[in-house]
Every structure is written in structure tokens, then in C-alpha cells.
Design a protein around this motif. Sequence first.
Motif, PDB file in Angstrom:
ATOM      1  N   PRO A   1       0.987  -1.085   0.097  1.00  0.00           N
ATOM      2  CA  PRO A   1      -0.193   0.204   0.212  1.00  0.00           C
ATOM      3  C   PRO A   1       0.808   1.498   0.081  1.00  0.00           C
ATOM      4  O   PRO A   1       1.644   1.385  -0.110  1.00  0.00           O
ATOM      5  N   ASN A   2       0.180   2.750  -0.006  1.00  0.00           N
ATOM      6  CA  ASN A   2       0.465   3.753  -0.191  1.00  0.00           C
ATOM      7  C   ASN A   2       1.119   4.313   1.493  1.00  0.00           C
ATOM      8  O   ASN A   2       1.019   3.986   2.375  1.00  0.00           O
ATOM      9  N   VAL A   3       2.378   4.083   1.974  1.00  0.00           N
ATOM     10  CA  VAL A   3       2.850   4.669   3.176  1.00  0.00           C
ATOM     11  C   VAL A   3       3.648   6.507   3.087  1.00  0.00           C
ATOM     12  O   VAL A   3       3.721   6.558   2.110  1.00  0.00           O
ATOM     13  N   VAL A   4       3.215   6.698   4.046  1.00  0.00           N
ATOM     14  CA  VAL A   4       3.584   8.119   4.390  1.00  0.00           C
ATOM     15  C   VAL A   4       3.679   8.772   5.203  1.00  0.00           C
ATOM     16  O   VAL A   4       3.976   7.667   6.193  1.00  0.00           O
ATOM     17  N   ALA A   5       4.834   8.970   4.955  1.00  0.00           N
ATOM     18  CA  ALA A   5       6.095   9.504   5.760  1.00  0.00           C
ATOM     19  C   ALA A   5       5.260  10.167   6.660  1.00  0.00           C
ATOM     20  O   ALA A   5       5.242  11.441   6.306  1.00  0.00           O
ATOM     21  N   LEU A   6       5.453   9.995   8.394  1.00  0.00           N
ATOM     22  CA  LEU A   6       4.603  11.074   9.068  1.00  0.00           C
ATOM     23  C   LEU A   6       5.821  12.179   9.653  1.00  0.00           C
ATOM     24  O   LEU A   6       7.041  11.504  10.389  1.00  0.00           O
ATOM     25  N   GLN A   7       5.792  13.622   9.672  1.00  0.00           N
ATOM     26  CA  GLN A   7       7.434  14.084  10.515  1.00  0.00           C
ATOM     27  C   GLN A   7       6.364  13.982  11.238  1.00  0.00           C
ATOM     28  O   GLN A   7       5.222  14.401  12.079  1.00  0.00           O
ATOM     29  N   VAL A   8       7.776  14.389  12.780  1.00  0.00           N
ATOM     30  CA  VAL A   8       7.642  14.882  14.162  1.00  0.00           C
ATOM     31  C   VAL A   8       8.365  15.639  14.741  1.00  0.00           C
ATOM     32  O   VAL A   8       9.941  15.380  14.642  1.00  0.00           O
ATOM     33  N   HIS A   9       7.599  16.576  15.141  1.00  0.00           N
ATOM     34  CA  HIS A   9       8.739  17.847  15.737  1.00  0.00           C
ATOM     35  C   HIS A   9       7.851  18.442  17.202  1.00  0.00           C
ATOM     36  O   HIS A   9       7.292  18.078  17.516  1.00  0.00           O
ATOM     37  N   LEU A  10       9.171  18.441  17.883  1.00  0.00           N
ATOM     38  CA  LEU A  10       9.557  19.736  18.978  1.00  0.00           C
ATOM     39  C   LEU A  10       8.165  20.414  19.189  1.00  0.00           C
ATOM     40  O   LEU A  10       8.317  20.881  18.156  1.00  0.00           O
ATOM     41  N   GLU A  11       7.184  21.202  19.887  1.00  0.00           N
ATOM     42  CA  GLU A  11       6.287  22.425  19.855  1.00  0.00           C
ATOM     43  C   GLU A  11       7.533  23.604  18.960  1.00  0.00           C
ATOM     44  O   GLU A  11       8.504  23.819  19.909  1.00  0.00           O
ATOM     45  N   ASP A  12       7.238  24.020  18.096  1.00  0.00           N
ATOM     46  CA  ASP A  12       8.414  24.833  17.592  1.00  0.00           C
ATOM     47  C   ASP A  12       9.831  25.172  17.148  1.00  0.00           C
ATOM     48  O   ASP A  12      10.303  25.771  16.650  1.00  0.00           O
ATOM     49  N   HIS A  13       9.662  23.800  16.723  1.00  0.00           N
ATOM     50  CA  HIS A  13      10.621  23.243  16.737  1.00  0.00           C
ATOM     51  C   HIS A  13      10.711  22.477  15.099  1.00  0.00           C
ATOM     52  O   HIS A  13      11.880  21.574  14.669  1.00  0.00           O
ATOM     53  N   GLN A  14       9.718  22.707  14.192  1.00  0.00           N
ATOM     54  CA  GLN A  14       9.862  22.224  13.110  1.00  0.00           C
ATOM     55  C   GLN A  14      10.580  23.379  12.043  1.00  0.00           C
ATOM     56  O   GLN A  14      11.116  24.405  11.641  1.00  0.00           O
TER      57      GLN A  14
END
Length: 575
Positions: free
Chosen positions: A8-21
Motif C-alpha cells: 500500500p501507499n506509505v506516508v512518512a509523517l513528521q514529528v518534532h517538538l513545538e516550534d521546532h519544525q
Amino acid sequence: MPMSQRQPNVVALQVHLEDHQLVYFEPGQERQAAQAARRTHLTAWLEYNRESAAADPDCRRLLYPDFPSRYTWQAGQKVWRKRRQQQAAEAIGRVVSLSPRHGDVFYLRVLLHHVAGAASFEELRTVDGVVCATYREACCLRGLLQDDREWEVTMEDAAHAQMPAQIRRLFVTLLLFCAPADPSELFRRHLDAMSDDFGRRHRDLPDELRAALTLVELERQLQQAGKELRDFGLPEVTPDQRARAAELLQAAELRQLPRLIQEELELDTGARDTVCPHCGALLWREERATLCCSGGKARDGERPSFAQIYVNDPDCDDPAAEAALRLGHVPLPRGTREPERVRLLTLLEQLQVLLRQVNPYVQDFIHAAELPEEEVQQQRLVVSADARPADQHPRRYNRAEGFREVAVLMDEEPVHQDIVLRRRADAEGPFLQTVNETHRAFEALHFVLLLPFGTDGWQPELRQAVANGRGDVRGVTLMQYYAHRLQLRPDLDDSMFRAGRLFQEYVCMAFARVETQRLLYLARNQAGLRAELYQRLQDALPGDAERELAGGDRVGQRVILPASFTGGPRYYQRR
């Protein structure tokens, strides 16, 4: 038939702390890009749950990794859109992998896999109505982290067989690579085992300082790995505790030194505020008043007079060219970069200009910048006026006709430390000039940067300022001269004392000169010392083997050092 397919289609999801993108920007637009709110998968998910929960209550039931199965990511608008079909699509969300070494963002990732429908970062940290300070604390309260029983057993086993320093290293290893659930509790439980050596070194040590010493040591090891105590929730060390811990550690290091050094370091000399009434030198309270100038007998020499003849070298009229030529004779490390080389050239150019203005000897003698490269290559340093090349005849002194650089080296048994110079060409042509160590210009020629004005040094003709009881004016000894010279005076220039390793070399040279003069005096006054009365004293005639090794010309008389000579064998026998 398709050549390739991803199902299936795999979506890479981002993760970061608040205001650390991550924020991308064009050069010159950093401030605008930082102020602009850039959406990511995570911030858009929180925003959708916060603003669309009333119209789409199902969104609050989905975890962050499951969101791509019901919603699609619109890359152009940076928003989530609900899929038109009601059933779940064959799309899988995969949150970017992290390690516990990444700190609190790792525990945020754990919460995103267990907290559904969060509308803010604060909500992710909220457990039973209590807002936790860190995501790690929230994971602990939710029971998402395994307990530290395994690490408890590891620390307990180490406490039975390992030393406290080894236990501290083990604790740091657990923090860095094993991600214990509650490092602060693990630290509290095993503090006694990790700080046992501090308790033995320092008697009656309060528990607070024992913990501070342990934390300081753990902090030092964590900083080597790029981490801090706060990254693991460990207690912070206050400035007062850190200062007190530094004093205790320094005291422990001093106790490991030899007793003689300990006694010298523990000597309380008081403040250096005693001013000599004769020369104005600053003395410690316990120092003798006659240490610096022998009660006014030693005094500063006369101010240097400039040379009478000044010869300008056409090759060195341009300071920049002279600096480049001088730097060409200096071997630089291989890793020296061009900016560093440019700074060195600029510094050399400034020094050359200043020395030409104020130093009389720079005008008289040839310096290294004027040596052609072919003369520097394959040339031998002539060391002392008394020395000879090792492979030459003992009666021959090989004058270095091609080499014109100042040469200062020491013989195996240093008696003279002459400087061999080549004067600039005049009507009779260039010639060598030897500057003996007793010459007033010896120091000025040896330490040009320490004495840029060509200040006169010690010379045998230097006399004391005060006559003795019989009316005689005696000469100033080298010991008296350097005791007077190496003193700080409030109203005089102290740049020499700030010269670092060059000043250390100057002090070592001063010590060598004083000892050399003392030895020469003893060697030339054996009759006055009645050395023949010493036991088993006889002339030393080398044997055949020694005569062959010595070249057949070493026949001498044994020199006896009296017990008053510090460092001699009879000095130690008397002690």
C-alpha cells in the motif's frame, strides 16, 4: 502490465517538538521565514482536530499514524482533507524513527502512537487533567514505559564488585544507550554507591554536597557525549554547590601530590601589597625586604642608546615583502589555512615596522628575512663560540661563512652562551661578531620581543648603588640583577610577565646563567675554597680508552663543590 508498483501507499509523517519544525528560506529572508507559521504533518493534524472536530467527530478517534488511512495530505496547501470514500484507503502512516538519545522528541513519538485526537502539544502532555512538564513524564504516568527493574539489578550487581568511578561510568552508559524510564529515581536509589569515594575523601561531607560532587562528575562524562543533566531529568547543580564541589575536588587533587609540594602550596603568603621603599617592587608579606634589590644596592641599568650607523636594506624597504620573506623561512603546520597565514603575515609586518622604529640592533645586524632560500637550505647552525661541529677536527672552529642567521645553541657542558651575529656590510665587508653572555646586549639580542627597545641587561661593570661599610662599591651579581628584574612594579611596564612561554624561557635562561656563573666562580677559586683538603681529592687523568674517546686533549682537574652550593652532593650529605 505495470513495471513497478507500491502497495500500500506509505506516508512518512513528521514529528518534532513545538516550534521546532524545519523552516526553509531564501538568503536574506531568515526573519520573515522564522515568523511565518510553517505547517507540517503534525501541526496540521493538531489543527484539524482542533478546528474540525465539531463537523467531523471521527477525527478525534484516530491516532496520528492512522490518520492517512482516512485523510489525504494536500502538499500544496499543507492541510489534511477527508477522503471521499467512507471506507479506509490502503494507506499507511509511518512516523519518522527516533532513538531515545534524541531526548524528549522520542517520547512525543511514543505518545502520538497512544493518544488519539489530540488538539495541541499541551494536550499530548496532559494525563488525567494534569499537564506534565515533559513528554517523558507523560509517558511514565500513562504507563507506556517499561520499569527500570532490569537497570536496578544491573546497578546493584555493579555496586557489589565495582568501584564508585566505574559505577558512575555504568550509570552514564545506561542514560545514553538504554533509556531508563526514570533516571532521577535510578540516580536517587544508587547515589550512595556512586558517591562512596567522595565520602571517604572528605570527612563529614553533607549529603547535599555528596550528591553535587556526583552530579558534577556525571555531567562531565555526559558532556563528552554532547548531553546535559537536564536532558535526562536529573537534578541541576546550583552555582554555590558547583563552587563548593570544585574546592573539594581541588583539595583532593592536592592531597595526592608529594608532601613537600603540599606544604609549599598550603603556605599562606598573604596579599602581594608590600612595596619596596627602594625600587618600588611588589612583595609578598613573608618575603624579605632585601629580596628584590638587596636594600637598594641593585638598580636599573641606563637607558639604551641607539646605534650610530643606520644601513637600510633595499630588499626590505617594503614591510609586506619582508614579512612574506620572513614567513617563508618559518615551517608552518600542514593544516595551516590561508586565512591563518594572512593573519601571521599581517602580525609579522606590524612587528617589523615597530622593531625598526624602536630597536637599535635591528638596524645593525642582518636578520632572518634577508637570508636567501638557498642559504637556509643545507646549512648548519653554529651554536656557540666555544663549540665545534661533531665531525670536525677538535682544534678547528668551522666558521659558517654562508650562513648569516643568529645562532644560539648550547654545548654539552654549557659555560658560554655566546651569540654569533653577522653585521651588515660596510666598507670592509660583512663580518661575524660574537656577543658574549656577559655583554649588555645579550638579552636584547636573544629575546627581541621581550625587550623590543634593546634594553641593556646585566654586565660585569654594573655596580651597586650603595657602598658597603668600607666605602667600596661592589658589582651587582647575576642573582641580584634577576632578583631585581623579575619583580612587578605598579608604575612600570609588565608586558614581559604576560609573554607566556617566552617569559618562561627567559626565566629558565636566567636560572641557567646564574648557575653557570656560580660554577665558573667555584672552578676558578678552588684554592680559595681550599678544595685540596677534601678527602680523596686527586687530579683526574683519563685512561687510554677515555683519552681515545675524548680526542686526546681532555686533561683536567676535578672541581669540588662545597656544601654551600645548593644541589651539590655535599649539600645533600649535610642535610
